[in-house]
Write a protein that holds these residues in place. Structure first.
Motif, short mmCIF file in Angstrom:
data_model
loop_
_atom_site.label_atom_id
_atom_site.label_comp_id
_atom_site.label_asym_id
_atom_site.label_seq_id
_atom_site.Cartn_x
_atom_site.Cartn_y
_atom_site.Cartn_z
N LYS A 318 0.82 -1.21 0.00
CA LYS A 318 0.00 0.00 0.00
C LYS A 318 0.85 1.26 0.00
N ASN A 319 1.91 1.26 0.78
CA ASN A 319 2.74 2.47 0.92
C ASN A 319 3.62 2.72 -0.31
N ASN A 320 3.82 1.69 -1.11
CA ASN A 320 4.69 1.82 -2.28
C ASN A 320 3.92 1.69 -3.60
N LEU A 321 2.60 1.82 -3.53
CA LEU A 321 1.75 1.60 -4.71
C LEU A 321 1.61 2.88 -5.52
N TYR A 322 2.00 2.79 -6.80
CA TYR A 322 1.89 3.91 -7.72
C TYR A 322 0.98 3.53 -8.89
N CYS A 323 0.27 4.52 -9.38
CA CYS A 323 -0.66 4.31 -10.48
C CYS A 323 -0.27 5.18 -11.67
N ILE A 324 -0.47 4.65 -12.87
CA ILE A 324 -0.24 5.42 -14.09
C ILE A 324 -1.54 5.50 -14.87
N SER A 325 -2.00 6.72 -15.12
CA SER A 325 -3.22 6.92 -15.89
C SER A 325 -2.90 6.97 -17.38
#
Length: 347
Positions: A318-325
């Motif tokens: 959770k703390n290292n989760l990144y999203c790309i749109s």
């Protein structure tokens, strides 16, 4: 033996779809004009053409033009039944991951999920001030006739070479192209030349009345799902990351990350996959095996819609989760949504 069985099932499926379409085409089963102006976005194959980003583009353009817009989806893979009007707290289990993604991007939007589109349209007409509805994944919903019917085709997969379900990915044959008012070829190279565009139009055998557009993908900056903090793309160069996807065609994103110099460890799940404890255990194991102090987990917006509902996600993820749109960028002529809607309504 398995391939023979799939071939037989595919032939049966193709026959059934052909009969169904013929009944509608010849008026033996009636289609109805929609009671509200509608723009349908769909495809011939199962997933992977970018329906949700293109729907978001249309919604954005309509809102900018001052329209009161609603988004209507069947809510694929949700746990609920019947019609559900989305709220800010709605989860993918309530309304499906695409609807969650759209509602989060456009909080003011009326988002409704219902397999019975006619019922949902009646609700919108009677209970809201909606003046145009974006229909997601409704190309095969022949019970209604949308004001504008948009078909998306992936530039990298010819519909003439794909097989029908379950042997292949096609929901219906290429003859379904004839129902489209507008065809958008997606995931094109940004350098697509006009001569290549003309070649595609010829290959698709489009009618003179059908309009053709082309889009490529534009990836946004990675952002931390917990904090919203953005990371510059250049920071991915040389970085080790775990890519987690539950979408139909994740290789585009993987190749994009690799083009930035990232070292990608990919965990691929099926489209619309709902994550479980065992999945998180495997993710943690794979993530901890990556030797990099600056390692991160990268995923898609659609996956975030499902992951965000998982209270059991470990903090290390959770703390290292990144999203790309992603969003579509038109190559050549841009689709003027407001103009097309106004011209169609005037006919």
């Amino acid at each position: 033996m398995r391939k023979v069985l799939l071939f037989i099932l595919s032939a049966i499926y193709k026959f059934g779809v052909s009969v169904r379409n013929a009944l509608y085409d010849y008026g033996l089963v009636k289609s109805e004009e929609t009671i509200l102006p509608t723009i349908s976005v769909g495809n011939l194959a199962v997933g992977g053409t970018g329906k949700t980003p293109h729907s978001e583009f249309i919604i954005r353009e309509l809102l900018k033009a001052g329209h009161r817009v609603a988004y209507l989806s069947r809510g694929y893979m949700r746990d609920t039944k019947g019609m559900v009007v989305a709220e800010a707290s709605s989860t993918a289990a309530d309304i499906g991951d695409e609807a969650v993604q759209v509602k989060r991007k456009f909080p003011e939007l009326t988002v409704v999920v219902d397999a019975d589109r006619r019922r949902a349209l009646r609700y919108l007409k009677d209970n809201t001030k909606t003046d145009v509805v974006v229909l997601d994944d409704a190309y095969q919903h022949r019970r209604i006739i949308p004001t504008i019917n948009i078909l998306l085709l992936d530039c990298n997969y010819s519909p003439f070479e794909e097989k029908m379900l379950p042997l292949g990915r096609m929901r219906e044959s290429v003859h379904g192209i004839d129902r489209a008012d507008i065809v958008i070829v997606t995931k094109c190279p940004k350098t697509l030349k006009p001569v290549d565009q003309m070649t595609m139009r010829t290959e698709l055998s489009l009618l003179s009345s059908q309009k053709l557009y082309f889009t490529s993908l534009l990836y946004g900056k990675p952002f931390n799902v917990e904090t919203g903090e953005e990371m510059d793309e250049s920071a991915l160069a040389g970085r080790n990351l775990l890519l987690v996807t539950g979408i139909e065609r994740p290789l585009y994103l993987k190749r994009y990350l690799q083009s930035l110099g990232a070292k990608v460890e990919h965990m691929r799940f099926s489209d619309h996959h709902y994550y479980e404890d065992s999945d998180f255990e495997n993710m943690v194991r794979r993530f901890e095996d990556i030797e990099d102090e600056n390692k991160i987990v990268v995923t898609t917006e659609k996956d975030v819609a499902r992951l965000s509902a998982c209270d059991e996600m470990p903090d290390i993820l959770k703390n290292n989760l990144y999203c790309i749109s992603i969003e579509p960028v038109f190559v050549g002529n841009k689709f003027d949504v407001e103009k097309e809607l106004a011209e169609t309504m005037a006919e």
